[in-house]
Design a protein around this motif. Structure first.
Motif: not given
Ligand code: MG
Ligand code: C2E
Ligand code: MG
Ligand code: MG
Length: 285
Positions: A150, A180-181, A201, A237
């Protein structure tokens, strides 16, 4: 400005700065020792298929438990570790432990389909990163496609070509990549087009106010549409409520993780979690 402020103010300011600097220096030293003293540990948060609820993997999340103190969350020490080179040692320790646990579970007869590991920007850009990752992969005879790195959008900033090159090298070795994010940082659609990623994500900040915030729902829908067209899977998430999961099901989001399924678990609890799903034939690959 210091010049126009009274003398006392200037001294007070200096002392406060000094105290903060001392505190940071101490925490930095403590953290450096934490690695040697085995005070760092990995927790694992399960990831599930939105449609059927089966177990598809987990995310490895680092924790720090200083002797005689409470657990420190990574938000409190990862940013500090990123300011020094400590993040490189910590990041490699995390990756090594991630492989170690997958191998250990495998030996116990437990197959976690996939494990996601966070990689910080500074760690990724270290000149030896690819070699160090390859060294770990060679040391454990595990299928590399079961590991997912990630990275955040900040990794790409100002280093687009190097990032693509390193990702391609590691993808050739079998690893997969997740952004990620997604949406929370410096999202740029041109990066998204260039990067050889497999998965997005969606950041928790876009999930936590569903269904109250219709704008967040619109953003999640749009991200899912982009991902579908580009051929990426999507993990949401921070899913905490059945309503949020229902929304993701309707929007055909692939995977989720969040307190609704489980909080991050210590390794032994994660092993029991895998065992439970495996016994019920509810693992998805
Ligand atoms: Mg995350
Ligand atoms: P992240 O990678 O976005 O990880 C997800 C964070 O959201 C985790 O926090 C997780 O515990 C939390 N979370 C998951 N589901 C829920 C939920 O339903 N509700 C709420 N309120 N929170 C949820 P955690 O473990 O404190 O980690 C925070 C961040 O620290 C991570 O965010 C990641 O950026 C960083 N981090 C953690 N471990 C590592 C690591 O090994 N290396 C690096 N470089 N960063 C790490
Ligand atoms: Mg993460
Ligand atoms: Mg996040």
């Amino acid at each position: 400005q210091a010049k126009s402020a009274g003398r006392r103010t200037v001294i007070f300011f200096d002392e406060r700065m000094q105290r903060q600097a001392d505190k940071r220096l101490k925490m930095n030293n403590d953290l450096r020792n934490a690695l040697n003293n085995q005070e760092l540990m990995l927790y694992f948060q399960p990831q599930h298929l939105v449609s059927k609820g089966s177990l598809i993997g987990a995310e490895a999340l680092v924790r720090w438990k200083p002797e005689g103190k409470n657990i420190v969350s990574p938000d409190q020490f990862i940013p500090m570790a990123e300011e020094s080179d400590l993040i490189i040692d910590i990041g490699m320790w995390v990756l090594d432990q991630s492989f170690m646990y997958m191998a250990k579970w495998q030996e116990m007869g437990l197959t976690l389909p996939e494990l996601s590991v966070n990689v910080s920007a500074k760690q990724f850009h270290h000149p030896d990163f690819v070699e160090q990752v390859e060294e770990i992969m060679n040391r454990y005879s595990l299928e590399t496609a079961r590991f997912n790195l990630e990275i955040t959008e900040s990794v790409v900033l100002g280093h687009a070509e190097e990032t693509v090159r390193k990702m391609e090298q590691l993808k050739e070795a079998g690893l997969r990549f997740t952004i990620d994010d997604f949406g929370a940082g410096y999202s740029s659609l041109s990066y998204l087009k260039k990067l050889p990623v497999d998965e997005l994500k969606i950041d928790r900040s876009f999930i936590c106010n569903i269904p109250r915030d219709t704008r967040d729902m619109a953003i999640v829908e749009a991200v899912l549409a982009i991902a579908r067209h580009l051929g990426y899977t999507v993990t949401a998430e921070g899913v905490e409520t059945p309503q949020q999961l229902e929304f993701l099901r309707k929007q055909e989001c692939s995977f989720y993780q969040g307190y609704l399924a489980s909080k991050p678990l210590p390794a032994d609890a994660m092993a029991r979690y895998i065992a439970k799903y495996q016994k019920q034939n509810r693992l998805s690959f």
